[in-house]
Enzyme design. Structure first.
Site, PDB file in Angstrom:
ATOM      1  N   CYS A 120      39.656  83.107  52.933  1.00 52.12           N
ATOM      2  CA  CYS A 120      40.749  83.225  52.420  1.00 52.12           C
ATOM      3  C   CYS A 120      41.770  82.518  53.074  1.00 52.12           C
ATOM      4  CB  CYS A 120      41.147  84.186  51.407  1.00 52.12           C
ATOM      5  SG  CYS A 120      41.965  84.290  50.472  1.00 52.12           S
ATOM      6  N   CYS A 122      45.564  82.848  52.664  1.00 51.31           N
ATOM      7  CA  CYS A 122      46.492  84.018  52.408  1.00 51.31           C
ATOM      8  C   CYS A 122      46.856  85.368  54.062  1.00 51.31           C
ATOM      9  CB  CYS A 122      46.531  85.253  51.393  1.00 51.31           C
ATOM     10  SG  CYS A 122      45.096  86.748  51.690  1.00 51.31           S
ATOM     11  N   LYS A 195      37.551  88.685  40.159  1.00 48.60           N
ATOM     12  CA  LYS A 195      38.578  89.100  41.101  1.00 48.60           C
ATOM     13  C   LYS A 195      39.862  89.263  40.378  1.00 48.60           C
ATOM     14  CE  LYS A 195      41.185  88.880  45.283  1.00 48.60           C
ATOM     15  NZ  LYS A 195      41.324  88.207  47.009  1.00 48.60           N
ATOM     16  N   ARG A 205      46.999  94.244  52.440  1.00 47.30           N
ATOM     17  CA  ARG A 205      47.625  93.391  52.718  1.00 47.30           C
ATOM     18  C   ARG A 205      48.521  93.735  53.209  1.00 47.30           C
ATOM     19  NH1 ARG A 205      49.746  91.503  46.521  1.00 47.30           N
ATOM     20  NH2 ARG A 205      47.523  90.701  46.169  1.00 47.30           N
ATOM     21  N   ARG A 217      49.835  86.688  42.332  1.00 44.97           N
ATOM     22  CA  ARG A 217      48.749  86.351  42.299  1.00 44.97           C
ATOM     23  C   ARG A 217      48.528  85.838  41.086  1.00 44.97           C
ATOM     24  NH1 ARG A 217      48.295  86.384  47.623  1.00 44.97           N
ATOM     25  NH2 ARG A 217      48.145  87.670  48.669  1.00 44.97           N
ATOM     26  N   GLU A 233      33.403  84.166  34.553  1.00 46.02           N
ATOM     27  CA  GLU A 233      33.547  83.615  36.072  1.00 46.02           C
ATOM     28  C   GLU A 233      32.891  83.751  36.697  1.00 46.02           C
ATOM     29  OE1 GLU A 233      36.011  82.690  38.002  1.00 46.02           O
ATOM     30  OE2 GLU A 233      37.657  82.757  36.587  1.00 46.02           O
ATOM     31  N   LYS A 248      35.759  93.176  42.081  1.00 42.80           N
ATOM     32  CA  LYS A 248      36.759  93.901  42.870  1.00 42.80           C
ATOM     33  C   LYS A 248      38.420  93.717  42.020  1.00 42.80           C
ATOM     34  CE  LYS A 248      39.627  92.505  46.831  1.00 42.80           C
ATOM     35  NZ  LYS A 248      39.865  91.582  47.361  1.00 42.80           N
ATOM     36  N   TYR A 313      35.856 100.951  52.680  1.00 42.07           N
ATOM     37  CA  TYR A 313      36.739 102.204  54.031  1.00 42.07           C
ATOM     38  C   TYR A 313      36.281 103.130  54.445  1.00 42.07           C
ATOM     39  CZ  TYR A 313      39.886  97.701  52.729  1.00 42.07           C
ATOM     40  OH  TYR A 313      39.961  96.618  52.281  1.00 42.07           O
TER      41      TYR A 313
HETATM   42  C1  PBG Z   1      42.173  88.230  50.082  1.00 38.07           C
HETATM   43  C2  PBG Z   1      41.944  89.759  50.094  1.00 38.07           C
HETATM   44  C3  PBG Z   1      42.738  90.645  50.042  1.00 38.07           C
HETATM   45  C4  PBG Z   1      41.245  91.618  49.511  1.00 38.07           C
HETATM   46  C5  PBG Z   1      40.225  90.534  50.301  1.00 38.07           C
HETATM   47  N1  PBG Z   1      40.483  89.798  50.016  1.00 38.07           N
HETATM   48  C6  PBG Z   1      43.835  90.562  49.228  1.00 38.07           C
HETATM   49  C7  PBG Z   1      44.262  90.056  48.011  1.00 38.07           C
HETATM   50  O1  PBG Z   1      43.781  89.444  47.159  1.00 38.07           O
HETATM   51  O2  PBG Z   1      45.658  90.094  47.890  1.00 38.07           O
HETATM   52  C8  PBG Z   1      41.699  92.986  48.974  1.00 38.07           C
HETATM   53  C9  PBG Z   1      41.140  93.861  49.723  1.00 38.07           C
HETATM   54  C10 PBG Z   1      41.395  95.670  49.819  1.00 38.07           C
HETATM   55  O3  PBG Z   1      42.246  95.253  49.170  1.00 38.07           O
HETATM   56  O4  PBG Z   1      40.243  96.322  50.398  1.00 38.07           O
HETATM   57  N2  PBG Z   1      42.480  87.218  49.373  1.00 38.07           N
END
Ligand code: PBG
Length: 325
Positions: A120, A122, A195, A205, A217, A233, A248, A313
């Site tokens: 990604c 970001c 997602k 974040r 987003r 999707e 997710k 986690y």
């Molecule tokens: C990156 C990404 C995110 C997560 C995994 N990959 C954050 C987002 O989309 O803002 C979130 C994982 C988590 O909250 O544990 N795009």
């Protein structure tokens, strides 16, 4: 006739009977432990909203991976923090980035561990969005090239799987094509297919320093109100060449996990995300819940809904608890 002929309690009388008829057997063998790689050496900084989770330099990552492998957890997924952010998130594809170096170091340590690289932008862009920005919009097609660059850099470093989490249209195809052109046809794609634009990513974040500097987003991640769209999707990502698909977050979307499980015969993952983790940790710290029992119940529920693979986690704690119970 039902009662007194039928007595469901007969099979609940003791643990031997309960274990005998148990439908879902939670095990560490389907778990993936998420980790945050940062520049430097000897860095190990706890994420304040995620007790027990750290931003770590490569040397520390390798040490924790040793522990993870020793617990019987088969895989880690790596996220990265760059030295510098820029408009295009250039460091996402840097051969010397923290994630790329971490992958190489884990490989070199010859651990019995699969390495998954999150793909990604970001974490790497100055604006914090998952793609190229123009006039407040995230541009889809120009982003695909950068995502493919990043995935290729992970494959070169030795990743077993790459996991695009950006939600751009067509990214699985773009990544598959780029990997194949470079003879990485054996590197698998774990796609964050469904997602959602979720508020449960807040603590992540902080961990990945990836909050969007403006806006949100919603123009690329899915609307939490939609489940049928998730099936669409997933179908698209499979057509494009995804090997494993993922839903997710996990807990608030178990209905989606179940629907995807019923419709598609491919390995299915669910991401028990940062906010889900932090809520459990906070309540446990206050003595309001029994952490061990709550975590094992949550992970069992995610597996019961149909997930083969759980990114969590809690993986290290859960693996320890499962060994001893
Ligand atoms: C990156 C990404 C995110 C997560 C995994 N990959 C954050 C987002 O989309 O803002 C979130 C994982 C988590 O909250 O544990 N795009």
């Amino acid at each position: 006739m039902t009662f007194p002929i039928h007595r469901p309690r007969r099979l609940r009388r003791n643990e031997a009977l309960r274990g005998f008829v148990r439908e879902t057997r939670l095990s560490a063998s389907g778990m993936v432990y998420p980790m945050f790689a940062c520049p430097g050496t000897n860095v190990r900084k706890e994420v304040s909203s995620m007790p027990g989770i750290y931003q770590q330099s490569v040397d520390q990552i390798v040490e924790e991976c040793r522990e993870v492998a020793g617990l019987g957890i088969p895989a880690v997924i790596l996220f990265g923090l760059p030295e510098h952010k820029d408009e295009l998130g250039s460091e996402a594809a840097d051969a010397h980035g923290a994630v790329q170096r971490a992958i190489e170091a884990i490989r070199k340590a010859k651990l019995n561990l699969l390495v998954i690289a999150d793909v990604c932008l970001c974490e790497y862009t100055s604006h914090g969005h998952c793609g190229v920005m123009k006039d407040g919009d995230v541009l889809n097609d120009p982003t695909l090239v950068l995502l493919a660059d990043a995935a290729l850099s992970h494959a070169r470093a030795g990743a077993d799987l790459v996991a695009p989490s950006d939600m751009m249209d067509g990214r699985v195809a773009a990544i598959r094509q780029r990997l194949d052109e470079n003879n990485f046809e054996d590197v698998a794609i774990l796609s964050y297919a469904a997602k959602y634009c979720s508020s449960f990513y807040g603590p992540f974040r902080e961990a990945a320093q990836s909050s969007p500097q403006s806006g949100d987003r919603r123009s690329y991640q899915m609307d939490p109100a939609n489940a049928r769209e998730a099936l669409r999707e997933v179908a698209l990502d499979l057509e494009e060449g995804a090997d494993i698909i993922m839903v997710k977050p996990a807990l608030p979307y178990l209905d989606v996990v179940q629907r995807v499980r019923e419709r598609f015969d491919v390995p299915l993952g669910a991401y028990n995300v940062s906010g889900e983790y932090s809520m459990v940790k906070a309540a446990a710290r206050n003595g309001w819940i029994d952490e061990k029992r709550v975590v094992l119940e949550i992970l069992t529920a995610i597996q019961r809904a149909g997930a083969d693979i759980i990114l969590t986690y809690h993986a290290k704690d859960a693996a320890r608890w499962l060994k001893n119970c």
